[in-house]
Design a protein around this motif. Sequence first.
Motif, PDB file in Angstrom:
ATOM      1  N   THR A  18      49.425  40.905  29.707  1.00  0.00           N
ATOM      2  CA  THR A  18      49.620  42.241  30.142  1.00  0.00           C
ATOM      3  C   THR A  18      49.551  42.173  31.461  1.00  0.00           C
ATOM      4  O   THR A  18      48.404  41.911  32.117  1.00  0.00           O
ATOM      5  N   VAL A  19      50.329  42.832  32.479  1.00  0.00           N
ATOM      6  CA  VAL A  19      50.117  42.712  33.974  1.00  0.00           C
ATOM      7  C   VAL A  19      50.710  44.050  34.388  1.00  0.00           C
ATOM      8  O   VAL A  19      51.611  44.850  33.687  1.00  0.00           O
ATOM      9  N   SER A  20      50.608  44.191  35.758  1.00  0.00           N
ATOM     10  CA  SER A  20      51.017  45.405  36.794  1.00  0.00           C
ATOM     11  C   SER A  20      51.106  44.812  38.106  1.00  0.00           C
ATOM     12  O   SER A  20      50.810  43.897  38.386  1.00  0.00           O
ATOM     13  N   ILE A  21      52.607  45.121  38.592  1.00  0.00           N
ATOM     14  CA  ILE A  21      52.766  44.590  40.007  1.00  0.00           C
ATOM     15  C   ILE A  21      52.898  45.855  40.992  1.00  0.00           C
ATOM     16  O   ILE A  21      53.505  46.854  40.454  1.00  0.00           O
ATOM     17  N   LYS A  22      52.362  45.814  41.999  1.00  0.00           N
ATOM     18  CA  LYS A  22      52.293  46.785  42.907  1.00  0.00           C
ATOM     19  C   LYS A  22      52.283  46.050  44.292  1.00  0.00           C
ATOM     20  O   LYS A  22      51.204  45.304  44.641  1.00  0.00           O
ATOM     21  N   ASP A  23      53.320  46.328  45.190  1.00  0.00           N
ATOM     22  CA  ASP A  23      53.748  45.413  46.256  1.00  0.00           C
ATOM     23  C   ASP A  23      53.575  43.981  46.130  1.00  0.00           C
ATOM     24  O   ASP A  23      54.241  43.446  45.393  1.00  0.00           O
ATOM     25  N   ASP A  24      52.598  43.456  46.562  1.00  0.00           N
ATOM     26  CA  ASP A  24      52.388  41.830  46.715  1.00  0.00           C
ATOM     27  C   ASP A  24      51.148  41.621  46.005  1.00  0.00           C
ATOM     28  O   ASP A  24      50.785  40.769  45.858  1.00  0.00           O
ATOM     29  N   LEU A  25      50.762  42.499  44.882  1.00  0.00           N
ATOM     30  CA  LEU A  25      49.720  42.301  44.084  1.00  0.00           C
ATOM     31  C   LEU A  25      49.917  42.388  42.584  1.00  0.00           C
ATOM     32  O   LEU A  25      50.662  43.375  42.009  1.00  0.00           O
ATOM     33  N   LEU A  26      49.737  41.129  41.929  1.00  0.00           N
ATOM     34  CA  LEU A  26      50.112  41.059  40.403  1.00  0.00           C
ATOM     35  C   LEU A  26      48.712  40.942  39.811  1.00  0.00           C
ATOM     36  O   LEU A  26      47.912  40.241  40.220  1.00  0.00           O
ATOM     37  N   THR A  27      48.281  42.351  38.887  1.00  0.00           N
ATOM     38  CA  THR A  27      47.167  42.513  38.456  1.00  0.00           C
ATOM     39  C   THR A  27      47.291  41.973  36.742  1.00  0.00           C
ATOM     40  O   THR A  27      48.410  42.445  36.242  1.00  0.00           O
ATOM     41  N   VAL A  28      46.552  41.042  36.285  1.00  0.00           N
ATOM     42  CA  VAL A  28      46.616  40.709  34.889  1.00  0.00           C
ATOM     43  C   VAL A  28      45.259  41.269  34.094  1.00  0.00           C
ATOM     44  O   VAL A  28      44.210  41.293  34.642  1.00  0.00           O
ATOM     45  N   TYR A  29      45.617  41.992  33.252  1.00  0.00           N
ATOM     46  CA  TYR A  29      44.679  42.833  32.285  1.00  0.00           C
ATOM     47  C   TYR A  29      44.244  41.956  31.049  1.00  0.00           C
ATOM     48  O   TYR A  29      43.005  42.285  30.697  1.00  0.00           O
ATOM     49  N   HIS A  30      45.049  41.496  30.531  1.00  0.00           N
ATOM     50  CA  HIS A  30      44.861  40.900  29.113  1.00  0.00           C
ATOM     51  C   HIS A  30      45.694  39.794  28.794  1.00  0.00           C
ATOM     52  O   HIS A  30      46.927  39.730  28.957  1.00  0.00           O
ATOM     53  N   THR A  31      45.455  38.750  28.034  1.00  0.00           N
ATOM     54  CA  THR A  31      45.927  37.384  27.500  1.00  0.00           C
ATOM     55  C   THR A  31      45.878  37.665  26.039  1.00  0.00           C
ATOM     56  O   THR A  31      44.692  37.500  25.549  1.00  0.00           O
ATOM     57  N   GLY A  32      46.906  37.349  25.263  1.00  0.00           N
ATOM     58  CA  GLY A  32      46.820  37.535  23.818  1.00  0.00           C
ATOM     59  C   GLY A  32      47.705  36.826  23.117  1.00  0.00           C
ATOM     60  O   GLY A  32      48.715  36.545  23.533  1.00  0.00           O
ATOM     61  N   VAL A  33      47.359  35.851  22.022  1.00  0.00           N
ATOM     62  CA  VAL A  33      48.316  35.122  21.328  1.00  0.00           C
ATOM     63  C   VAL A  33      48.001  35.423  19.618  1.00  0.00           C
ATOM     64  O   VAL A  33      46.794  35.754  19.348  1.00  0.00           O
ATOM     65  N   GLU A  34      49.110  35.557  19.036  1.00  0.00           N
ATOM     66  CA  GLU A  34      49.068  35.788  17.569  1.00  0.00           C
ATOM     67  C   GLU A  34      48.253  34.938  17.069  1.00  0.00           C
ATOM     68  O   GLU A  34      48.246  33.599  17.078  1.00  0.00           O
ATOM     69  N   PRO A  35      47.326  35.492  15.959  1.00  0.00           N
ATOM     70  CA  PRO A  35      46.506  34.542  15.292  1.00  0.00           C
ATOM     71  C   PRO A  35      47.164  32.997  14.593  1.00  0.00           C
ATOM     72  O   PRO A  35      46.901  32.170  14.670  1.00  0.00           O
ATOM     73  N   GLU A  36      48.736  33.350  14.111  1.00  0.00           N
ATOM     74  CA  GLU A  36      49.343  32.112  13.496  1.00  0.00           C
ATOM     75  C   GLU A  36      49.627  31.129  14.666  1.00  0.00           C
ATOM     76  O   GLU A  36      50.039  29.910  14.320  1.00  0.00           O
ATOM     77  N   ALA A  37      49.463  31.636  15.849  1.00  0.00           N
ATOM     78  CA  ALA A  37      49.981  30.642  17.055  1.00  0.00           C
ATOM     79  C   ALA A  37      48.764  30.249  17.874  1.00  0.00           C
ATOM     80  O   ALA A  37      49.111  29.501  19.142  1.00  0.00           O
ATOM     81  N   GLU A  38      47.611  30.424  17.388  1.00  0.00           N
ATOM     82  CA  GLU A  38      46.454  29.880  18.164  1.00  0.00           C
ATOM     83  C   GLU A  38      46.326  28.473  18.243  1.00  0.00           C
ATOM     84  O   GLU A  38      46.721  27.733  17.190  1.00  0.00           O
ATOM     85  N   GLY A  39      46.124  27.897  19.260  1.00  0.00           N
ATOM     86  CA  GLY A  39      45.759  26.467  19.186  1.00  0.00           C
ATOM     87  C   GLY A  39      46.727  25.659  19.689  1.00  0.00           C
ATOM     88  O   GLY A  39      46.930  24.487  19.656  1.00  0.00           O
ATOM     89  N   ARG A  40      47.974  26.255  20.139  1.00  0.00           N
ATOM     90  CA  ARG A  40      49.150  25.631  20.568  1.00  0.00           C
ATOM     91  C   ARG A  40      49.359  25.689  22.011  1.00  0.00           C
ATOM     92  O   ARG A  40      50.437  25.238  22.367  1.00  0.00           O
ATOM     93  N   GLY A  41      48.418  26.027  22.797  1.00  0.00           N
ATOM     94  CA  GLY A  41      48.615  26.100  24.258  1.00  0.00           C
ATOM     95  C   GLY A  41      49.255  27.360  24.686  1.00  0.00           C
ATOM     96  O   GLY A  41      49.927  27.326  26.034  1.00  0.00           O
ATOM     97  N   PHE A  42      49.597  28.126  24.021  1.00  0.00           N
ATOM     98  CA  PHE A  42      50.385  29.326  24.647  1.00  0.00           C
ATOM     99  C   PHE A  42      49.763  30.036  25.846  1.00  0.00           C
ATOM    100  O   PHE A  42      50.542  30.381  26.577  1.00  0.00           O
ATOM    101  N   ALA A  43      48.556  30.355  25.663  1.00  0.00           N
ATOM    102  CA  ALA A  43      47.898  31.212  26.643  1.00  0.00           C
ATOM    103  C   ALA A  43      47.890  30.365  27.957  1.00  0.00           C
ATOM    104  O   ALA A  43      48.171  30.826  29.277  1.00  0.00           O
ATOM    105  N   LYS A  44      47.750  29.060  27.981  1.00  0.00           N
ATOM    106  CA  LYS A  44      47.925  28.026  29.209  1.00  0.00           C
ATOM    107  C   LYS A  44      49.485  28.230  29.558  1.00  0.00           C
ATOM    108  O   LYS A  44      49.769  28.277  30.817  1.00  0.00           O
ATOM    109  N   LYS A  45      50.436  28.245  28.983  1.00  0.00           N
ATOM    110  CA  LYS A  45      51.783  28.468  29.258  1.00  0.00           C
ATOM    111  C   LYS A  45      52.120  29.715  29.957  1.00  0.00           C
ATOM    112  O   LYS A  45      52.731  29.686  30.801  1.00  0.00           O
TER     113      LYS A  45
END
Length: 96
Positions: free
Chosen positions: A29-56
């Motif tokens: 989850t992000v927001s963009i304002k001018d040249d600033l990208l703010t990252v609020y949260h990263t989440g992966v569904e339980p069935e997809a955990e451990g597959r490197g999706f957060a890193k991707k």
Amino acid sequence: METIKLELDQKKHGAFNLYEDGKKLGEMTVSIKDDLLTVYHTGVEPEAEGRGFAKKLLEEMTRYARENKMMVLPLCPYVHAQFKKRPDEFADIWKK
């Protein structure tokens, strides 16, 4: 094969969404304002955990920030931890 799409509303709030076979399995989850990208949260569904999706998602977000000459404000605990772990790798985009 997974795909990542940046999907934003008209106020430039949204997320980098990760899909596999049309199903959303992760988001940054992000927001963009001018040249600033703010990252609020990263989440992966339980069935997809451990597959490197957060890193991707992290890799796609940093690629996007660099291509668009943006700074990143990592309010998300996962992104902040990655930036702290490898500060040299993210020094060019880290808004401290």
